[in-house]
Design a protein around this motif. Structure first.
Motif, PDB file in Angstrom:
ATOM      1  N   GLU A  30      32.623  31.877  -8.302  1.00  0.00           N
ATOM      2  CA  GLU A  30      33.023  33.671  -8.370  1.00  0.00           C
ATOM      3  C   GLU A  30      33.260  33.206  -6.894  1.00  0.00           C
ATOM      4  O   GLU A  30      31.983  32.780  -5.575  1.00  0.00           O
ATOM      5  CB  GLU A  30      31.850  34.571  -8.114  1.00  0.00           C
ATOM      6  CG  GLU A  30      32.079  35.491  -7.706  1.00  0.00           C
ATOM      7  CD  GLU A  30      31.111  36.387  -8.066  1.00  0.00           C
ATOM      8  OE1 GLU A  30      31.224  38.005  -8.038  1.00  0.00           O
ATOM      9  OE2 GLU A  30      29.425  36.446  -8.422  1.00  0.00           O
ATOM     10  N   ARG A  31      34.391  33.868  -6.289  1.00  0.00           N
ATOM     11  CA  ARG A  31      34.289  33.315  -4.029  1.00  0.00           C
ATOM     12  C   ARG A  31      35.538  34.247  -3.981  1.00  0.00           C
ATOM     13  O   ARG A  31      36.567  34.603  -4.790  1.00  0.00           O
ATOM     14  CB  ARG A  31      35.455  32.048  -4.320  1.00  0.00           C
ATOM     15  CG  ARG A  31      35.737  32.176  -3.466  1.00  0.00           C
ATOM     16  CD  ARG A  31      34.831  31.304  -2.350  1.00  0.00           C
ATOM     17  NE  ARG A  31      34.745  31.896  -0.955  1.00  0.00           N
ATOM     18  CZ  ARG A  31      33.878  31.206  -0.104  1.00  0.00           C
ATOM     19  NH1 ARG A  31      32.603  30.711  -0.177  1.00  0.00           N
ATOM     20  NH2 ARG A  31      34.354  31.308   1.789  1.00  0.00           N
ATOM     21  N   ALA A  32      35.368  35.374  -2.735  1.00  0.00           N
ATOM     22  CA  ALA A  32      36.281  35.995  -2.311  1.00  0.00           C
ATOM     23  C   ALA A  32      36.966  36.030  -0.655  1.00  0.00           C
ATOM     24  O   ALA A  32      36.135  35.503  -0.827  1.00  0.00           O
ATOM     25  CB  ALA A  32      36.102  37.689  -2.489  1.00  0.00           C
ATOM     26  N   PHE A  33      37.673  35.622  -0.522  1.00  0.00           N
ATOM     27  CA  PHE A  33      38.251  35.043   0.895  1.00  0.00           C
ATOM     28  C   PHE A  33      38.723  36.164   1.452  1.00  0.00           C
ATOM     29  O   PHE A  33      39.739  37.172   0.883  1.00  0.00           O
ATOM     30  CB  PHE A  33      39.522  33.998   0.603  1.00  0.00           C
ATOM     31  CG  PHE A  33      39.108  32.829   0.481  1.00  0.00           C
ATOM     32  CD1 PHE A  33      38.811  31.957   1.914  1.00  0.00           C
ATOM     33  CD2 PHE A  33      39.331  32.348  -0.685  1.00  0.00           C
ATOM     34  CE1 PHE A  33      37.842  30.668   1.188  1.00  0.00           C
ATOM     35  CE2 PHE A  33      38.279  30.166  -0.800  1.00  0.00           C
ATOM     36  CZ  PHE A  33      38.475  29.930  -0.134  1.00  0.00           C
ATOM     37  N   THR A  75      43.110  37.139  -8.722  1.00  0.00           N
ATOM     38  CA  THR A  75      44.258  37.620  -7.955  1.00  0.00           C
ATOM     39  C   THR A  75      44.440  37.464  -6.132  1.00  0.00           C
ATOM     40  O   THR A  75      43.563  36.894  -5.538  1.00  0.00           O
ATOM     41  CB  THR A  75      43.642  39.445  -7.552  1.00  0.00           C
ATOM     42  OG1 THR A  75      42.454  39.501  -6.671  1.00  0.00           O
ATOM     43  CG2 THR A  75      43.161  39.710  -9.249  1.00  0.00           C
ATOM     44  N   LEU A  76      45.694  37.560  -5.683  1.00  0.00           N
ATOM     45  CA  LEU A  76      46.205  37.484  -4.344  1.00  0.00           C
ATOM     46  C   LEU A  76      46.865  38.185  -3.597  1.00  0.00           C
ATOM     47  O   LEU A  76      47.997  38.587  -4.596  1.00  0.00           O
ATOM     48  CB  LEU A  76      47.027  35.995  -4.795  1.00  0.00           C
ATOM     49  CG  LEU A  76      48.165  35.813  -3.373  1.00  0.00           C
ATOM     50  CD1 LEU A  76      46.619  35.712  -2.718  1.00  0.00           C
ATOM     51  CD2 LEU A  76      49.232  34.330  -4.071  1.00  0.00           C
ATOM     52  N   GLN A  77      46.560  38.888  -2.926  1.00  0.00           N
ATOM     53  CA  GLN A  77      47.190  40.352  -2.721  1.00  0.00           C
ATOM     54  C   GLN A  77      48.348  39.370  -0.392  1.00  0.00           C
ATOM     55  O   GLN A  77      47.322  38.980  -0.400  1.00  0.00           O
ATOM     56  CB  GLN A  77      46.422  40.921  -1.809  1.00  0.00           C
ATOM     57  CG  GLN A  77      46.641  42.192  -1.354  1.00  0.00           C
ATOM     58  CD  GLN A  77      45.905  43.574  -0.653  1.00  0.00           C
ATOM     59  OE1 GLN A  77      44.762  43.421  -1.775  1.00  0.00           O
ATOM     60  NE2 GLN A  77      46.776  44.955   0.086  1.00  0.00           N
ATOM     61  N   SER A 135      40.898  36.396  -4.470  1.00  0.00           N
ATOM     62  CA  SER A 135      39.599  36.359  -5.130  1.00  0.00           C
ATOM     63  C   SER A 135      40.153  36.350  -6.377  1.00  0.00           C
ATOM     64  O   SER A 135      40.247  36.414  -7.643  1.00  0.00           O
ATOM     65  CB  SER A 135      39.137  37.836  -4.683  1.00  0.00           C
ATOM     66  OG  SER A 135      37.786  38.396  -5.810  1.00  0.00           O
ATOM     67  N   SER A 136      38.338  35.245  -7.452  1.00  0.00           N
ATOM     68  CA  SER A 136      37.929  35.004  -8.364  1.00  0.00           C
ATOM     69  C   SER A 136      37.592  36.329  -8.880  1.00  0.00           C
ATOM     70  O   SER A 136      37.320  37.359  -8.641  1.00  0.00           O
ATOM     71  CB  SER A 136      37.853  33.929  -8.417  1.00  0.00           C
ATOM     72  OG  SER A 136      36.089  34.099  -7.876  1.00  0.00           O
ATOM     73  N   ILE A 137      38.434  36.271 -10.652  1.00  0.00           N
ATOM     74  CA  ILE A 137      38.278  37.336 -11.440  1.00  0.00           C
ATOM     75  C   ILE A 137      37.600  36.966 -13.215  1.00  0.00           C
ATOM     76  O   ILE A 137      38.039  35.891 -13.105  1.00  0.00           O
ATOM     77  CB  ILE A 137      39.123  38.511 -11.140  1.00  0.00           C
ATOM     78  CG1 ILE A 137      40.484  37.288 -12.502  1.00  0.00           C
ATOM     79  CG2 ILE A 137      39.696  39.193 -10.130  1.00  0.00           C
ATOM     80  CD1 ILE A 137      42.207  38.461 -12.096  1.00  0.00           C
ATOM     81  N   GLY A 138      37.144  37.518 -13.598  1.00  0.00           N
ATOM     82  CA  GLY A 138      37.086  36.543 -15.090  1.00  0.00           C
ATOM     83  C   GLY A 138      35.651  36.297 -15.220  1.00  0.00           C
ATOM     84  O   GLY A 138      35.309  35.967 -13.808  1.00  0.00           O
ATOM     85  N   ARG A 193      33.464  31.205   5.842  1.00  0.00           N
ATOM     86  CA  ARG A 193      34.236  32.556   5.084  1.00  0.00           C
ATOM     87  C   ARG A 193      35.720  31.675   4.826  1.00  0.00           C
ATOM     88  O   ARG A 193      36.360  32.355   3.830  1.00  0.00           O
ATOM     89  CB  ARG A 193      33.773  33.030   6.389  1.00  0.00           C
ATOM     90  CG  ARG A 193      34.551  34.311   5.865  1.00  0.00           C
ATOM     91  CD  ARG A 193      34.057  35.984   6.621  1.00  0.00           C
ATOM     92  NE  ARG A 193      34.841  36.893   6.812  1.00  0.00           N
ATOM     93  CZ  ARG A 193      35.470  37.461   7.683  1.00  0.00           C
ATOM     94  NH1 ARG A 193      36.393  36.520   8.465  1.00  0.00           N
ATOM     95  NH2 ARG A 193      36.351  38.752   7.224  1.00  0.00           N
ATOM     96  N   LEU A 194      36.307  31.227   5.844  1.00  0.00           N
ATOM     97  CA  LEU A 194      38.211  31.169   5.960  1.00  0.00           C
ATOM     98  C   LEU A 194      38.164  29.682   5.072  1.00  0.00           C
ATOM     99  O   LEU A 194      39.386  29.824   4.603  1.00  0.00           O
ATOM    100  CB  LEU A 194      38.593  30.715   6.846  1.00  0.00           C
ATOM    101  CG  LEU A 194      38.365  32.225   7.676  1.00  0.00           C
ATOM    102  CD1 LEU A 194      38.789  32.045   9.945  1.00  0.00           C
ATOM    103  CD2 LEU A 194      39.539  33.175   7.716  1.00  0.00           C
ATOM    104  N   VAL A 195      37.636  28.735   4.996  1.00  0.00           N
ATOM    105  CA  VAL A 195      37.806  27.354   4.360  1.00  0.00           C
ATOM    106  C   VAL A 195      37.115  27.392   2.876  1.00  0.00           C
ATOM    107  O   VAL A 195      37.262  26.712   1.914  1.00  0.00           O
ATOM    108  CB  VAL A 195      37.161  26.355   5.103  1.00  0.00           C
ATOM    109  CG1 VAL A 195      37.832  25.054   4.690  1.00  0.00           C
ATOM    110  CG2 VAL A 195      38.391  25.895   6.934  1.00  0.00           C
ATOM    111  N   GLY A 196      36.528  27.705   2.860  1.00  0.00           N
ATOM    112  CA  GLY A 196      35.528  27.947   1.725  1.00  0.00           C
ATOM    113  C   GLY A 196      34.479  26.478   1.940  1.00  0.00           C
ATOM    114  O   GLY A 196      33.792  26.001   0.616  1.00  0.00           O
ATOM    115  N   THR A 197      34.214  25.718   2.150  1.00  0.00           N
ATOM    116  CA  THR A 197      32.763  24.513   2.651  1.00  0.00           C
ATOM    117  C   THR A 197      32.498  25.256   3.589  1.00  0.00           C
ATOM    118  O   THR A 197      33.179  25.441   5.557  1.00  0.00           O
ATOM    119  CB  THR A 197      33.617  23.746   2.200  1.00  0.00           C
ATOM    120  OG1 THR A 197      33.032  22.660   1.531  1.00  0.00           O
ATOM    121  CG2 THR A 197      34.448  23.130   3.517  1.00  0.00           C
ATOM    122  N   SER A 198      31.549  24.128   3.843  1.00  0.00           N
ATOM    123  CA  SER A 198      30.829  23.836   5.442  1.00  0.00           C
ATOM    124  C   SER A 198      31.822  22.712   6.288  1.00  0.00           C
ATOM    125  O   SER A 198      31.930  21.793   5.654  1.00  0.00           O
ATOM    126  CB  SER A 198      29.567  23.799   5.251  1.00  0.00           C
ATOM    127  OG  SER A 198      29.212  22.746   4.887  1.00  0.00           O
TER     128      SER A 198
END
Length: 264
Positions: free
Chosen positions: A28-31, A50-52, A77-80, A252-257
């Motif tokens: 589960e992830r949302a950027f 979803t990609l906006q 953002s991941s869905i499902g 927040r922006l890269v998805g990892t530390s």
């Protein structure tokens, strides 16, 4: 049921400097809205997101290809119930320019063409493994050939749509993102009132000045993490208050530390 852990892995092809590869799995992830200075070319191999881009929201399920231009602001953002798994490559403008005499313009940020999906996945797998120069270059050339089939090609022209004041501010932030400057400073540099500057900067870049500055700071931190500086020193060198501040923005922006990014 215990939720699967996130996995993020970065790598670089040995024969194509500048390109960065990432393979991820997010339960589960949302950027938030952000952009990359490079072309973003990737495939969804599990789950969906979803990609906006602007006001357009696209569904990207498994089997689709993601295509973003440099500095194109987007949120995803991941869905499902299934973990989102994808492979992405970041291709710098200069690398693309060296291989293609024309600019690539993608008609849509999400493609459902099976041939393009196969080409991106095949190229990513080859570039992600130790291979000789000719093998990696041939795989990248085959990918560009497939990309060009579905993209609009045009001769390179300068972008005259951006207000010259906003362009000056972007150049300033790009060079001085670690500095301490105010909204008044940026508006004065643009030759605009604060209100007018904020409005047209967001129109031109898709981001607020703060978000744009933070993104450039994170990009600078990514470059420094490839060296040997301690992360706390990198945080201060790139304008963050401390290591924790850098870690929050980086995650927040890269998805990892930053620490995990450096390990890879």
């Amino acid at each position: 049921m215990r939720q699967a852990a996130s996995s993020v892995r970065f790598s670089k092809p040995t024969a194509l400097p500048g390109i960065e590869l990432v393979s991820v799995a997010y339960p589960e992830r949302a950027f938030p809205p952000h952009s990359h200075p490079e072309f973003v070319i990737g495939v969804v191999i599990g789950g969906a997101e979803t990609l906006q881009v602007g006001r357009q929201v696209s569904l990207a399920p498994s089997g689709t290809t993601l295509l973003l231009h440099p500095d194109e602001v987007h949120a995803n953002s991941s869905i499902g119930p299934e973990p989102l798994r994808y492979r992405v490559m970041y291709v710098p403008r200069e690398t693309m320019s060296a291989w293609l005499p024309e600019t690539l313009t993608f008609p849509s940020p999400v493609s459902r063409a099976p041939s393009l999906f196969d080409a991106v996945l095949r190229s990513h797998r080859i570039l992600d493994r130790p291979n000789d120069r000719l093998t990696q270059e041939a795989a990248f050339a085959a990918l560009l050939d497939e990309l060009a089939k579905g993209a609009d090609l045009a001769e390179r022209t300068s972008d005259g749509k951006t207000h010259c004041g906003v362009a000056r501010v972007r150049d300033f932030i790009d060079e001085c993102s670690a500095g301490d400057f105010s909204l008044d400073d940026l508006a004065a540099l643009a030759g605009l009132s604060r209100f007018h500057f904020l409005r047209i900067f967001k129109q031109a870049t898709g981001l607020t000045p703060v978000a744009y500055r933070n993104q450039r700071r994170v990009e600078a931190a990514r470059r420094l993490l490839r060296g040997g500086l301690p992360i706390a020193e990198i945080a201060l060198a790139t304008g963050f208050a401390d290591q924790s501040h850098l870690t929050r923005q980086f995650q927040r922006l890269v998805g990892t530390s930053p620490a995990r990014y450096r390990q890879q």
